[in-house]
Design a protein around this motif. Structure first.
Motif, PDB file in Angstrom:
ATOM      1  N   ARG A 117       0.707  -1.138  -0.099  1.00 41.99           N
ATOM      2  CA  ARG A 117       0.032   0.182  -0.076  1.00 41.99           C
ATOM      3  C   ARG A 117       1.057   1.295  -0.070  1.00 41.99           C
ATOM      4  NH1 ARG A 117      -5.031   0.531   4.080  1.00 41.99           N
ATOM      5  NH2 ARG A 117      -5.606  -0.936   2.747  1.00 41.99           N
ATOM      6  N   GLY A 118       0.568   2.163  -0.605  1.00 48.33           N
ATOM      7  CA  GLY A 118       1.209   3.529  -0.584  1.00 48.33           C
ATOM      8  C   GLY A 118       2.291   3.677  -1.486  1.00 48.33           C
ATOM      9  N   THR A 119       2.448   2.803  -2.562  1.00 43.22           N
ATOM     10  CA  THR A 119       3.856   3.073  -3.272  1.00 43.22           C
ATOM     11  C   THR A 119       3.435   3.956  -4.420  1.00 43.22           C
ATOM     12  OG1 THR A 119       2.873   1.393  -4.950  1.00 43.22           O
ATOM     13  CG2 THR A 119       4.276   0.698  -3.069  1.00 43.22           C
ATOM     14  N   ILE A 120       4.687   4.636  -5.001  1.00 43.15           N
ATOM     15  CA  ILE A 120       4.671   5.391  -5.951  1.00 43.15           C
ATOM     16  C   ILE A 120       3.993   4.896  -7.302  1.00 43.15           C
ATOM     17  CG2 ILE A 120       6.068   7.217  -7.366  1.00 43.15           C
ATOM     18  CD1 ILE A 120       7.593   7.621  -5.004  1.00 43.15           C
ATOM     19  N   ALA A 121       4.527   3.673  -7.563  1.00 44.19           N
ATOM     20  CA  ALA A 121       4.085   2.950  -8.574  1.00 44.19           C
ATOM     21  C   ALA A 121       2.694   2.540  -8.574  1.00 44.19           C
ATOM     22  CB  ALA A 121       4.926   1.725  -8.906  1.00 44.19           C
ATOM     23  N   LEU A 122       1.886   2.650  -9.505  1.00 43.86           N
ATOM     24  CA  LEU A 122       0.557   2.119  -9.593  1.00 43.86           C
ATOM     25  C   LEU A 122       0.143   0.995 -10.153  1.00 43.86           C
ATOM     26  CD1 LEU A 122      -1.181   5.869 -10.874  1.00 43.86           C
ATOM     27  CD2 LEU A 122      -0.846   4.815  -8.169  1.00 43.86           C
ATOM     28  N   SER A 123       1.362   0.443 -10.625  1.00 41.42           N
ATOM     29  CA  SER A 123       0.928  -0.976 -11.321  1.00 41.42           C
ATOM     30  C   SER A 123       1.164  -1.949 -10.385  1.00 41.42           C
ATOM     31  CB  SER A 123       2.307  -1.214 -12.344  1.00 41.42           C
ATOM     32  OG  SER A 123       3.600  -0.870 -11.788  1.00 41.42           O
ATOM     33  N   ASP A 124       1.319  -2.085  -9.000  1.00 42.25           N
ATOM     34  CA  ASP A 124       1.377  -3.014  -8.230  1.00 42.25           C
ATOM     35  C   ASP A 124      -0.204  -3.191  -7.821  1.00 42.25           C
ATOM     36  OD1 ASP A 124       1.518  -1.000  -6.634  1.00 42.25           O
ATOM     37  OD2 ASP A 124       2.470  -1.887  -5.083  1.00 42.25           O
ATOM     38  N   ASP A 125      -0.399  -4.455  -7.478  1.00 41.14           N
ATOM     39  CA  ASP A 125      -1.952  -4.603  -7.068  1.00 41.14           C
ATOM     40  C   ASP A 125      -1.904  -6.146  -6.296  1.00 41.14           C
ATOM     41  OD1 ASP A 125      -4.847  -4.514  -7.115  1.00 41.14           O
ATOM     42  OD2 ASP A 125      -4.861  -6.024  -8.697  1.00 41.14           O
ATOM     43  N   PHE A 126      -2.795  -6.273  -5.372  1.00 37.90           N
ATOM     44  CA  PHE A 126      -2.950  -7.340  -4.681  1.00 37.90           C
ATOM     45  C   PHE A 126      -4.131  -7.466  -3.824  1.00 37.90           C
ATOM     46  CE2 PHE A 126      -1.903 -10.434  -1.447  1.00 37.90           C
ATOM     47  CZ  PHE A 126      -1.543 -11.641  -2.037  1.00 37.90           C
ATOM     48  N   THR A 127      -4.701  -8.662  -3.814  1.00 34.40           N
ATOM     49  CA  THR A 127      -6.062  -8.888  -3.261  1.00 34.40           C
ATOM     50  C   THR A 127      -5.841 -10.233  -2.586  1.00 34.40           C
ATOM     51  OG1 THR A 127      -7.409  -7.613  -4.751  1.00 34.40           O
ATOM     52  CG2 THR A 127      -8.553  -9.240  -3.356  1.00 34.40           C
ATOM     53  N   LEU A 128      -6.309 -10.388  -1.310  1.00 37.05           N
ATOM     54  CA  LEU A 128      -6.304 -11.416  -0.356  1.00 37.05           C
ATOM     55  C   LEU A 128      -7.738 -11.677   0.163  1.00 37.05           C
ATOM     56  CD1 LEU A 128      -5.077 -13.657   1.295  1.00 37.05           C
ATOM     57  CD2 LEU A 128      -4.389 -12.008   3.206  1.00 37.05           C
ATOM     58  N   GLU A 129      -8.150 -12.780   0.176  1.00 37.22           N
ATOM     59  CA  GLU A 129      -9.410 -13.260   0.727  1.00 37.22           C
ATOM     60  C   GLU A 129      -9.158 -14.431   1.764  1.00 37.22           C
ATOM     61  OE1 GLU A 129     -13.606 -13.017   1.134  1.00 37.22           O
ATOM     62  OE2 GLU A 129     -12.533 -12.151  -0.597  1.00 37.22           O
ATOM     63  N   ILE A 130      -9.362 -13.782   2.892  1.00 34.68           N
ATOM     64  CA  ILE A 130      -9.196 -14.920   4.211  1.00 34.68           C
ATOM     65  C   ILE A 130     -10.689 -15.434   4.026  1.00 34.68           C
ATOM     66  CG2 ILE A 130      -8.634 -15.463   6.621  1.00 34.68           C
ATOM     67  CD1 ILE A 130      -6.776 -13.218   6.533  1.00 34.68           C
ATOM     68  N   GLU A 131     -10.528 -16.866   3.763  1.00 32.88           N
ATOM     69  CA  GLU A 131     -11.936 -17.664   3.816  1.00 32.88           C
ATOM     70  C   GLU A 131     -12.534 -18.219   4.991  1.00 32.88           C
ATOM     71  OE1 GLU A 131     -11.078 -19.682   0.221  1.00 32.88           O
ATOM     72  OE2 GLU A 131     -11.104 -17.956  -1.084  1.00 32.88           O
ATOM     73  N   ASP A 132     -11.558 -18.856   5.764  1.00 30.74           N
ATOM     74  CA  ASP A 132     -11.573 -19.261   7.030  1.00 30.74           C
ATOM     75  C   ASP A 132     -10.217 -19.365   7.890  1.00 30.74           C
ATOM     76  OD1 ASP A 132     -12.934 -20.780   8.629  1.00 30.74           O
ATOM     77  OD2 ASP A 132     -12.458 -23.116   7.801  1.00 30.74           O
ATOM     78  N   MET A 133     -10.820 -18.950   9.022  1.00 28.26           N
ATOM     79  CA  MET A 133      -9.502 -18.808  10.092  1.00 28.26           C
ATOM     80  C   MET A 133      -9.995 -18.975  11.635  1.00 28.26           C
ATOM     81  SD  MET A 133      -6.696 -15.588  10.420  1.00 28.26           S
ATOM     82  CE  MET A 133      -8.174 -14.296  10.885  1.00 28.26           C
ATOM     83  N   ASN A 134      -9.126 -19.726  12.256  1.00 30.70           N
ATOM     84  CA  ASN A 134      -9.263 -19.786  13.783  1.00 30.70           C
ATOM     85  C   ASN A 134      -8.083 -19.449  14.163  1.00 30.70           C
ATOM     86  OD1 ASN A 134      -8.080 -22.172  13.947  1.00 30.70           O
ATOM     87  ND2 ASN A 134      -9.778 -23.191  13.364  1.00 30.70           N
ATOM     88  N   GLU A 135      -7.832 -19.755  15.744  1.00 29.20           N
ATOM     89  CA  GLU A 135      -6.357 -19.469  16.247  1.00 29.20           C
ATOM     90  C   GLU A 135      -5.600 -20.146  15.599  1.00 29.20           C
ATOM     91  OE1 GLU A 135      -6.085 -20.920  20.484  1.00 29.20           O
ATOM     92  OE2 GLU A 135      -8.126 -19.760  20.305  1.00 29.20           O
ATOM     93  N   HIS A 136      -5.893 -21.443  15.242  1.00 30.10           N
ATOM     94  CA  HIS A 136      -4.687 -22.413  14.734  1.00 30.10           C
ATOM     95  C   HIS A 136      -4.564 -22.486  13.390  1.00 30.10           C
ATOM     96  CE1 HIS A 136      -4.340 -23.204  18.980  1.00 30.10           C
ATOM     97  NE2 HIS A 136      -5.862 -23.551  18.982  1.00 30.10           N
ATOM     98  N   THR A 137      -5.532 -22.008  12.440  1.00 35.41           N
ATOM     99  CA  THR A 137      -5.381 -22.413  10.900  1.00 35.41           C
ATOM    100  C   THR A 137      -5.988 -21.124  10.340  1.00 35.41           C
ATOM    101  OG1 THR A 137      -7.490 -23.675  10.826  1.00 35.41           O
ATOM    102  CG2 THR A 137      -5.475 -24.851  10.985  1.00 35.41           C
ATOM    103  N   VAL A 138      -5.391 -20.835   9.173  1.00 31.93           N
ATOM    104  CA  VAL A 138      -5.951 -20.085   8.150  1.00 31.93           C
ATOM    105  C   VAL A 138      -6.049 -20.540   6.579  1.00 31.93           C
ATOM    106  CG1 VAL A 138      -3.555 -19.080   7.553  1.00 31.93           C
ATOM    107  CG2 VAL A 138      -5.803 -17.818   7.110  1.00 31.93           C
ATOM    108  N   GLU A 139      -7.365 -20.232   5.996  1.00 37.76           N
ATOM    109  CA  GLU A 139      -7.458 -20.533   4.594  1.00 37.76           C
ATOM    110  C   GLU A 139      -7.851 -19.496   3.834  1.00 37.76           C
ATOM    111  OE1 GLU A 139     -10.360 -23.737   2.333  1.00 37.76           O
ATOM    112  OE2 GLU A 139      -9.873 -24.144   4.297  1.00 37.76           O
ATOM    113  N   GLY A 140      -7.324 -19.479   2.412  1.00 37.87           N
ATOM    114  CA  GLY A 140      -7.775 -18.107   1.654  1.00 37.87           C
ATOM    115  C   GLY A 140      -7.345 -18.473   0.178  1.00 37.87           C
TER     116      GLY A 140
END
Length: 172
Positions: A117-140
């Protein structure tokens, strides 16, 4: 009696093996610990994946390596809120910062690509979807364009598509 037990056992095993998820069918090995992404039209499967809580447990870092030939790290950084299930992008108005990095070795040379976030270059892009998470596992899932810069100039980029992961979360 023995025939019924044999039939019941065979049926239970058949149900167990035919109900495996697509991850197992994709030969991803341990379906509870993987990261898979298409990088510039080439599928990469990471065999060493982990996640950890950082910054007092509010921020989350997901990282993987593919036999020491490429590395990927996704970090969601939070000051006051805790990372939770949801969609995160570089340019949303959320209180979270994001950093995605991808590095690879080619001809004994390391190439590094980032999106943040906040770079001078406008060409970087990223999307993350955390679909399931608890204190021990994460999925996305994730996708984006990561860039390599030299000074203020973008010199190269990689496109990430169809990224997905499931991994355990370790303590800080």
């Amino acid at each position: 009696m023995n025939l019924r037990f044999t039939i019941w056992s065979f049926t239970a095993l058949l149900l167990l093996f035919t109900s495996c998820s697509d991850r197992v069918k994709d030969n991803l090995g341990d379906a509870t610990n993987f990261l898979k992404v298409t990088v510039d039209d080439k599928v990469e499967i990471y065999n060493n994946v982990s996640a950890r809580w950082i910054a007092g447990g509010n921020s989350l870092e997901i990282r993987g390596t593919r036999d020491g030939s490429s590395w990927m790290t996704i970090s969601i950084l939070a000051k006051d809120n805790s990372v939770s299930v949801g969609r995160y992008t570089l340019d949303d108005s959320s209180p979270y910062d994001m950093l995605a990095t991808y590095s690879r070795l080619e001809n004994n040379q390391q190439f590094n690509f980032t999106a943040t976030r906040g770079t001078i270059a406008l060409s970087d892009d990223f999307t993350l979807e955390i679909e399931d998470m608890n204190e021990h596992t994460v999925e996305g899932s994730f996708s984006g364009t990561l860039i390599a810069v030299q000074g203020l100039n973008v010199i190269d980029s990689v496109v990430l598509k169809d990224g997905s992961f499931t991994t355990s979360i370790n303590a800080e």
